[in-house]
Design a protein around this motif. Structure first.
Motif, PDB file in Angstrom:
ATOM      1  N   THR A  85       0.841  -1.194   0.000  1.00  0.00           N
ATOM      2  CA  THR A  85       0.000   0.000   0.000  1.00  0.00           C
ATOM      3  C   THR A  85       0.878   1.247   0.000  1.00  0.00           C
ATOM      4  O   THR A  85       1.889   1.309   0.707  1.00  0.00           O
ATOM      5  N   LEU A  86       0.474   2.221  -0.786  1.00  0.00           N
ATOM      6  CA  LEU A  86       1.170   3.508  -0.874  1.00  0.00           C
ATOM      7  C   LEU A  86       0.187   4.608  -0.488  1.00  0.00           C
ATOM      8  O   LEU A  86      -0.929   4.641  -0.991  1.00  0.00           O
ATOM      9  N   VAL A  87       0.611   5.489   0.398  1.00  0.00           N
ATOM     10  CA  VAL A  87      -0.247   6.596   0.829  1.00  0.00           C
ATOM     11  C   VAL A  87       0.481   7.913   0.572  1.00  0.00           C
ATOM     12  O   VAL A  87       1.643   8.072   0.985  1.00  0.00           O
ATOM     13  N   ARG A  88      -0.195   8.825  -0.107  1.00  0.00           N
ATOM     14  CA  ARG A  88       0.357  10.163  -0.337  1.00  0.00           C
ATOM     15  C   ARG A  88      -0.502  11.183   0.395  1.00  0.00           C
ATOM     16  O   ARG A  88      -1.707  11.263   0.177  1.00  0.00           O
ATOM     17  N   GLU A  89       0.122  11.957   1.255  1.00  0.00           N
ATOM     18  CA  GLU A  89      -0.557  13.033   1.975  1.00  0.00           C
ATOM     19  C   GLU A  89       0.065  14.357   1.525  1.00  0.00           C
ATOM     20  O   GLU A  89       1.218  14.646   1.842  1.00  0.00           O
ATOM     21  N   LYS A  90      -0.698  15.107   0.793  1.00  0.00           N
ATOM     22  CA  LYS A  90      -0.211  16.368   0.243  1.00  0.00           C
ATOM     23  C   LYS A  90       0.181  17.326   1.358  1.00  0.00           C
ATOM     24  O   LYS A  90      -0.392  17.309   2.448  1.00  0.00           O
ATOM     25  N   ALA A  91       1.179  18.153   1.089  1.00  0.00           N
ATOM     26  CA  ALA A  91       1.608  19.152   2.069  1.00  0.00           C
ATOM     27  C   ALA A  91       0.416  19.970   2.548  1.00  0.00           C
ATOM     28  O   ALA A  91      -0.420  20.394   1.749  1.00  0.00           O
ATOM     29  N   LEU A  92       0.326  20.158   3.857  1.00  0.00           N
ATOM     30  CA  LEU A  92      -0.723  20.929   4.522  1.00  0.00           C
ATOM     31  C   LEU A  92      -2.071  20.201   4.560  1.00  0.00           C
ATOM     32  O   LEU A  92      -2.982  20.638   5.252  1.00  0.00           O
ATOM     33  N   ALA A  93      -2.194  19.093   3.819  1.00  0.00           N
ATOM     34  CA  ALA A  93      -3.446  18.346   3.835  1.00  0.00           C
ATOM     35  C   ALA A  93      -3.354  17.128   4.742  1.00  0.00           C
ATOM     36  O   ALA A  93      -4.362  16.597   5.175  1.00  0.00           O
ATOM     37  N   GLY A  94      -2.130  16.708   5.033  1.00  0.00           N
ATOM     38  CA  GLY A  94      -1.932  15.525   5.856  1.00  0.00           C
ATOM     39  C   GLY A  94      -1.414  15.866   7.238  1.00  0.00           C
ATOM     40  O   GLY A  94      -2.028  16.632   7.976  1.00  0.00           O
ATOM     41  N   LYS A  95      -0.224  15.318   7.556  1.00  0.00           N
ATOM     42  CA  LYS A  95       0.291  15.440   8.908  1.00  0.00           C
ATOM     43  C   LYS A  95       1.422  16.460   9.053  1.00  0.00           C
ATOM     44  O   LYS A  95       2.100  16.488  10.073  1.00  0.00           O
ATOM     45  N   GLY A  96       1.668  17.276   8.040  1.00  0.00           N
ATOM     46  CA  GLY A  96       2.763  18.220   8.175  1.00  0.00           C
ATOM     47  C   GLY A  96       2.843  19.204   7.029  1.00  0.00           C
ATOM     48  O   GLY A  96       1.945  19.290   6.180  1.00  0.00           O
ATOM     49  N   LEU A  97       3.944  19.946   6.997  1.00  0.00           N
ATOM     50  CA  LEU A  97       4.154  20.988   6.001  1.00  0.00           C
ATOM     51  C   LEU A  97       4.734  20.447   4.702  1.00  0.00           C
ATOM     52  O   LEU A  97       4.782  21.165   3.710  1.00  0.00           O
ATOM     53  N   ARG A  98       5.214  19.198   4.728  1.00  0.00           N
ATOM     54  CA  ARG A  98       5.778  18.593   3.530  1.00  0.00           C
ATOM     55  C   ARG A  98       4.922  17.408   3.084  1.00  0.00           C
ATOM     56  O   ARG A  98       4.284  16.761   3.909  1.00  0.00           O
ATOM     57  N   GLY A 112       4.207  -7.946   5.976  1.00  0.00           N
ATOM     58  CA  GLY A 112       5.288  -8.619   6.667  1.00  0.00           C
ATOM     59  C   GLY A 112       6.566  -7.810   6.790  1.00  0.00           C
ATOM     60  O   GLY A 112       7.598  -8.337   7.228  1.00  0.00           O
ATOM     61  N   CYS A 113       6.522  -6.530   6.425  1.00  0.00           N
ATOM     62  CA  CYS A 113       7.713  -5.685   6.455  1.00  0.00           C
ATOM     63  C   CYS A 113       7.411  -4.401   7.227  1.00  0.00           C
ATOM     64  O   CYS A 113       6.252  -4.003   7.372  1.00  0.00           O
ATOM     65  N   PRO A 114       8.440  -3.728   7.711  1.00  0.00           N
ATOM     66  CA  PRO A 114       8.195  -2.487   8.455  1.00  0.00           C
ATOM     67  C   PRO A 114       7.674  -1.375   7.540  1.00  0.00           C
ATOM     68  O   PRO A 114       8.021  -1.315   6.361  1.00  0.00           O
ATOM     69  N   GLU A 115       6.817  -0.534   8.105  1.00  0.00           N
ATOM     70  CA  GLU A 115       6.289   0.602   7.350  1.00  0.00           C
ATOM     71  C   GLU A 115       7.373   1.651   7.185  1.00  0.00           C
ATOM     72  O   GLU A 115       8.105   1.960   8.116  1.00  0.00           O
ATOM     73  N   ALA A 116       7.464   2.203   5.974  1.00  0.00           N
ATOM     74  CA  ALA A 116       8.473   3.222   5.682  1.00  0.00           C
ATOM     75  C   ALA A 116       7.787   4.544   5.364  1.00  0.00           C
ATOM     76  O   ALA A 116       6.811   4.582   4.615  1.00  0.00           O
ATOM     77  N   VAL A 117       8.304   5.621   5.932  1.00  0.00           N
ATOM     78  CA  VAL A 117       7.722   6.951   5.745  1.00  0.00           C
ATOM     79  C   VAL A 117       8.783   7.883   5.162  1.00  0.00           C
ATOM     80  O   VAL A 117       9.927   7.925   5.643  1.00  0.00           O
ATOM     81  N   GLY A 118       8.395   8.625   4.114  1.00  0.00           N
ATOM     82  CA  GLY A 118       9.305   9.580   3.495  1.00  0.00           C
ATOM     83  C   GLY A 118       8.640  10.934   3.332  1.00  0.00           C
ATOM     84  O   GLY A 118       7.446  11.024   3.052  1.00  0.00           O
ATOM     85  N   LEU A 119       9.405  12.004   3.527  1.00  0.00           N
ATOM     86  CA  LEU A 119       8.920  13.371   3.369  1.00  0.00           C
ATOM     87  C   LEU A 119       9.646  14.030   2.207  1.00  0.00           C
ATOM     88  O   LEU A 119      10.872  13.877   2.057  1.00  0.00           O
ATOM     89  N   ARG A 120       8.894  14.761   1.413  1.00  0.00           N
ATOM     90  CA  ARG A 120       9.481  15.384   0.229  1.00  0.00           C
ATOM     91  C   ARG A 120      10.368  16.569   0.618  1.00  0.00           C
ATOM     92  O   ARG A 120       9.900  17.549   1.209  1.00  0.00           O
ATOM     93  N   GLY A 121      11.641  16.489   0.249  1.00  0.00           N
ATOM     94  CA  GLY A 121      12.579  17.587   0.464  1.00  0.00           C
ATOM     95  C   GLY A 121      13.051  17.715   1.901  1.00  0.00           C
ATOM     96  O   GLY A 121      12.354  17.307   2.832  1.00  0.00           O
ATOM     97  N   ARG A 122      14.227  18.286   2.083  1.00  0.00           N
ATOM     98  CA  ARG A 122      14.750  18.570   3.410  1.00  0.00           C
ATOM     99  C   ARG A 122      14.288  19.948   3.863  1.00  0.00           C
ATOM    100  O   ARG A 122      14.125  20.865   3.054  1.00  0.00           O
ATOM    101  N   ILE A 123      14.063  20.101   5.146  1.00  0.00           N
ATOM    102  CA  ILE A 123      13.577  21.368   5.697  1.00  0.00           C
ATOM    103  C   ILE A 123      14.484  22.533   5.292  1.00  0.00           C
ATOM    104  O   ILE A 123      14.011  23.610   4.905  1.00  0.00           O
ATOM    105  N   PHE A 124      15.798  22.341   5.368  1.00  0.00           N
ATOM    106  CA  PHE A 124      16.734  23.415   5.036  1.00  0.00           C
ATOM    107  C   PHE A 124      16.494  23.933   3.622  1.00  0.00           C
ATOM    108  O   PHE A 124      16.436  25.158   3.395  1.00  0.00           O
ATOM    109  N   TRP A 125      16.369  22.984   2.669  1.00  0.00           N
ATOM    110  CA  TRP A 125      16.215  23.416   1.282  1.00  0.00           C
ATOM    111  C   TRP A 125      14.846  24.028   1.031  1.00  0.00           C
ATOM    112  O   TRP A 125      14.692  24.873   0.145  1.00  0.00           O
ATOM    113  N   TRP A 126      13.827  23.656   1.806  1.00  0.00           N
ATOM    114  CA  TRP A 126      12.541  24.329   1.686  1.00  0.00           C
ATOM    115  C   TRP A 126      12.631  25.775   2.168  1.00  0.00           C
ATOM    116  O   TRP A 126      12.037  26.682   1.574  1.00  0.00           O
ATOM    117  N   TYR A 127      13.389  26.005   3.227  1.00  0.00           N
ATOM    118  CA  TYR A 127      13.596  27.388   3.676  1.00  0.00           C
ATOM    119  C   TYR A 127      14.263  28.209   2.580  1.00  0.00           C
ATOM    120  O   TYR A 127      13.871  29.351   2.288  1.00  0.00           O
TER     121      TYR A 127
END
Length: 235
Positions: free
Chosen positions: A113-126, A135-150
């Motif tokens: 399963t793949l879940v996409r939560e758009k910035a500001l619509a899900g759980k954060g700013l990214r 049978g495998c651990p859940e993996a979470v990724g956020l688009r971009g590093r905070i520094f480069w967003w600043y």
């Protein structure tokens, strides 16, 4: 070392005034994109899947209308003639910037399963991407590093000027926001999307290659270089 799946367009011959139609009436439309796999960065690549939209009743207009909500159904074919499926991505739900996709195998088994939560619509700013495989651990990724967003937001006026100039000159390309995604599952980094080459880098042996391939194609439907995403074609 891991593997590297990437979505690539199928080269098309130049079409002149007297060129034959792409397909005869009733024929299977040619697949426009493929998934290429390389055994590690810089390795030789090979085609492992042929990617095409799965159109709902109503055809392309219905697909494009549903697409506005985040729906993205498509198929990974084993061949360009649509004879055998490798995997199918379906949309379980899509509303208010949050979409859940399921990747199914050729025998109807759920791969992940793949879940996409758009910035500001899900759980954060990214924008947040969650990858779950049975049978495998859940993996979470956020688009971009905070520094480069600043940095991006500080330079936004310049980016707007570049974008306007690109449109007026019909050339160039305005810089986009940070796009790199690193998925973490505890202390492990099983997946990584590198924006330089639009590639998924698979670092964990337990990641199903079909799930990684579907993720590679899915990410590219939400991103474009001042143009049209691969699944947004009108024909």
């Amino acid at each position: 070392m891991g593997s590297v799946p990437a979505l690539k367009p199928v080269p098309r011959p130049a079409r002149g005034r007297d060129a034959e139609p792409d397909t005869a009436p009733g024929a299977v439309a040619p697949v426009g994109h493929v998934i290429e796999f390389a055994d590690g960065p810089g390795g030789d690549s090979r085609v492992v899947a042929h990617v095409e939209r799965e159109l709902p009743p109503g055809g392309i207009p219905a697909y494009l209308e549903a697409r506005k909500t985040g729906a993205r159904p498509f198929v990974l074919w084993a061949d360009p003639d649509h004879r055998a499926r490798l995997a199918t991505l379906s949309t379980a739900s899509a509303a208010d910037g949050v979409a859940t996709y399921q990747v199914w195998g050729a025998q109807g088994e759920l791969i992940g399963t793949l879940v996409r939560e758009k910035a500001l619509a899900g759980k954060g700013l990214r924008t947040r991407w969650t990858v779950a495989q049975a049978g495998c651990p859940e993996a979470v990724g956020l688009r971009g590093r905070i520094f480069w967003w600043y940095v991006w937001w500080l330079l936004l006026p310049v980016q707007v000027a570049i974008g306007v100039g690109s449109l007026l000159s019909s050339g160039g390309d305005a810089a986009r926001g940070p796009r790199r995604i690193v998925w973490r599952a505890g202390q492990e980094v099983p997946l990584e999307f590198r924006s330089d080459d639009d590639e998924i880098h698979v670092h964990a042996a337990w990641v199903d290659w079909r799930l990684a391939a579907a993720l590679s194609a899915l990410i590219r439907t939400f991103d474009s270089r001042m143009g049209t995403p691969w699944d947004d074609k009108r024909r």
